[in-house]
Write a protein that holds these residues in place. Sequence first.
Motif, PDB file in Angstrom:
ATOM      1  N   TRP A   1      -5.926   8.460   1.016  1.00 37.46           N
ATOM      2  CA  TRP A   1      -6.549   7.479   1.899  1.00 37.46           C
ATOM      3  C   TRP A   1      -7.537   8.140   2.858  1.00 37.46           C
ATOM      4  O   TRP A   1      -7.350   9.272   3.292  1.00 37.46           O
TER       5      TRP A   1
ATOM      6  N   LEU B   1      -1.311  -1.132  -4.374  1.00 35.30           N
ATOM      7  CA  LEU B   1      -2.431  -0.203  -4.393  1.00 35.30           C
ATOM      8  C   LEU B   1      -1.964   1.194  -4.003  1.00 35.30           C
ATOM      9  O   LEU B   1      -1.447   1.408  -2.905  1.00 35.30           O
ATOM     10  N   GLY B   2      -2.103   2.150  -4.917  1.00 33.62           N
ATOM     11  CA  GLY B   2      -1.827   3.555  -4.624  1.00 33.62           C
ATOM     12  C   GLY B   2      -0.383   3.974  -4.791  1.00 33.62           C
ATOM     13  O   GLY B   2      -0.100   5.169  -4.808  1.00 33.62           O
TER      14      GLY B   2
ATOM     15  N   ASP C   1      -8.703   4.720  -7.814  1.00 31.07           N
ATOM     16  CA  ASP C   1      -8.030   5.324  -6.664  1.00 31.07           C
ATOM     17  C   ASP C   1      -8.219   4.439  -5.439  1.00 31.07           C
ATOM     18  O   ASP C   1      -8.955   3.456  -5.454  1.00 31.07           O
ATOM     19  N   VAL C   2      -7.511   4.789  -4.361  1.00 32.00           N
ATOM     20  CA  VAL C   2      -7.512   3.910  -3.191  1.00 32.00           C
ATOM     21  C   VAL C   2      -8.891   3.817  -2.547  1.00 32.00           C
ATOM     22  O   VAL C   2      -9.270   2.757  -2.026  1.00 32.00           O
TER      23      VAL C   2
ATOM     24  N   SER D   1     -10.797   0.186  -2.729  1.00 27.02           N
ATOM     25  CA  SER D   1     -11.024  -0.458  -1.434  1.00 27.02           C
ATOM     26  C   SER D   1     -12.508  -0.699  -1.188  1.00 27.02           C
ATOM     27  O   SER D   1     -12.896  -1.733  -0.628  1.00 27.02           O
TER      28      SER D   1
ATOM     29  N   CYS E   1      -0.277   4.644   5.819  1.00 26.82           N
ATOM     30  CA  CYS E   1      -1.282   4.033   4.951  1.00 26.82           C
ATOM     31  C   CYS E   1      -1.945   2.791   5.544  1.00 26.82           C
ATOM     32  O   CYS E   1      -2.924   2.288   4.986  1.00 26.82           O
TER      33      CYS E   1
ATOM     34  N   LEU F   1       0.829  -1.202   0.000  1.00 29.59           N
ATOM     35  CA  LEU F   1       0.000   0.000   0.000  1.00 29.59           C
ATOM     36  C   LEU F   1       0.862   1.250   0.000  1.00 29.59           C
ATOM     37  O   LEU F   1       1.946   1.284   0.575  1.00 29.59           O
TER      38      LEU F   1
END
Length: 574
Positions: A218, A279-280, A326-327, A331, A246, A213
């Motif tokens: 976030w 991710l991200g 995007d995160v 998610s 994160c 991550l």
Amino acid sequence: MSNAVTPTRNGGQILIQQLRQHGARRVFLVPGESYLPCIDALNEHRDAIEPIVCRQESGAGYMAEAYGKLTNEPGICFVTRGPGATNASIAVHTAYQDSTPMILFIGQVGNDFIEREAFQEIDYRRMFGPMAKWVAQIDDTARIPEFIARAYSVATSGRPGPVVLALPEDTLWGEACVADVEPRQRLHSYPSQQQLRELQQHLERAEKPFLLLGGSGWTEQAQMDIAAFAERYALPVGVAWRRLECFNQHHENFVGHVGSGMHQALREQLKSCDLIITLGTRLGEPTTEGYSWIESPVPSQTLVHIYPDPEELGHVYRPDLAINADVVGFSASLGELAPEITPAWKQATATARRAYLDTLIPLEAPGRLSLDKVTRTVDRLLNGKGCITVGAGNYALYAHRYIQFGGLGSSLAPTVGAMGYGLPAAISSKLEHPQRPAICFAGDGCFQMNLQELGVALQYRLGIVILVFNNGMWGTIRAHQENDFPGREIALTFTNPKFDSLIKAYGGHGEIVEDDASFEAAFNRALAFTEQEHLPALIELRYDADGIAPGERLSAIRATALESQKYSNDTGEL
């Protein structure tokens, strides 16, 4: 655009009203005559926008950048033309590489003087073009609402980043009758159902997966969603270099900080993985340790890369599955994904977790004061509360290794490796979260790059704690020098002031700590002072300079380099 009747206003009034419309609560500035109408217009918004008067433009820019990290909203910074803009440029570069939403407003010479190399004139499009998402100059007073609305959109969409807007004096002094533009709703990008099915298939085939991550944007909900996903699949979770906030590092699935300074067991785990889900994060140079544990352009591991900017997907690494999301959006889409049976790697994740916890045990250090023990003491006393800030230097490796960061707002660290960042960032954190501790880790060189911002802590009564790591040299460069030119140290040492006396000139509390037994009590006194007096406290840590990083000594680096040179000379290798 609103159809409400609006009065005739000057450019400064229009601009500040537009910032208020878009939710700006704080602006960081070093005043300049080139944008006086904006400063004057702040009078009309005392109830909504707090101006923070800084001492130098790099400090103001860093504070705005940190605000962007903390809030996911653009940090707003005003500076004057020429020297003001060049001083602030370091913060723009930081925001660009750190993917932080930020808007820098620069006073500019009037259009009647433009292109004559007038006093302090610079072409900002050429200057900032390579390190900002958008650079523009507002030449028409009536178009200010349009430009501000677009600046907010650009700064926060896709991969977030900085926007730079130049403000000619005639634009700000000019008048117009123009309606304000309402802010747009924040948009999120999501994976398709087909992409989610492909992700699930990759997980079903995997034997040694890893979830990495990073990045920005976030939210608490996104972190809860990704934690639930990691739990269902028993995934080991790491955070990219200097993206320590994160993921909650107290979580049982967290296994370490990936990148420069990571522990060897984690490095070997990453190399042996058969599936990397990122991710991200861009998978930049520090995170990948020079593109080593994951090779470019085609990794040996199966790579699933999720990122909000489609231009980044495939830019450095060719992913097996690229997802433009995007995160937050990604998610939120994971709720339906779950394994049918207990993942085979569950025990391996538990083993990786134990290996991470072992790294929290302080390593041996030379001298009477162990920075390893100091940092573990800070972590224990804070107990998951507050924010740790750093700039650049080997001293930051102690925080990276020994602090268990608790999620959003727990860390402010420039991935660009910018020095002088820690103090302004701690100030910004304390302004945003007055009830939380703000602890700045700073090397003696790093601290002195922006120590003038102590004036901001004094003026606004901000109780931050500063730990100054005093070894009297540029430590990171010294380590490189010993490795490349062993035994030829030169031009890297400096003489320091009495930091404990310096902080007292700013109304603060200062102490010197030279041994392990003294630190805990000194740190508690510093915390108590900041809570009671709402002023800064500083602890100067004087330690053996041979301890250059956790578990590393300069003398050992020199000895290894000299032995390597001897071997090369003996064998005739170049």
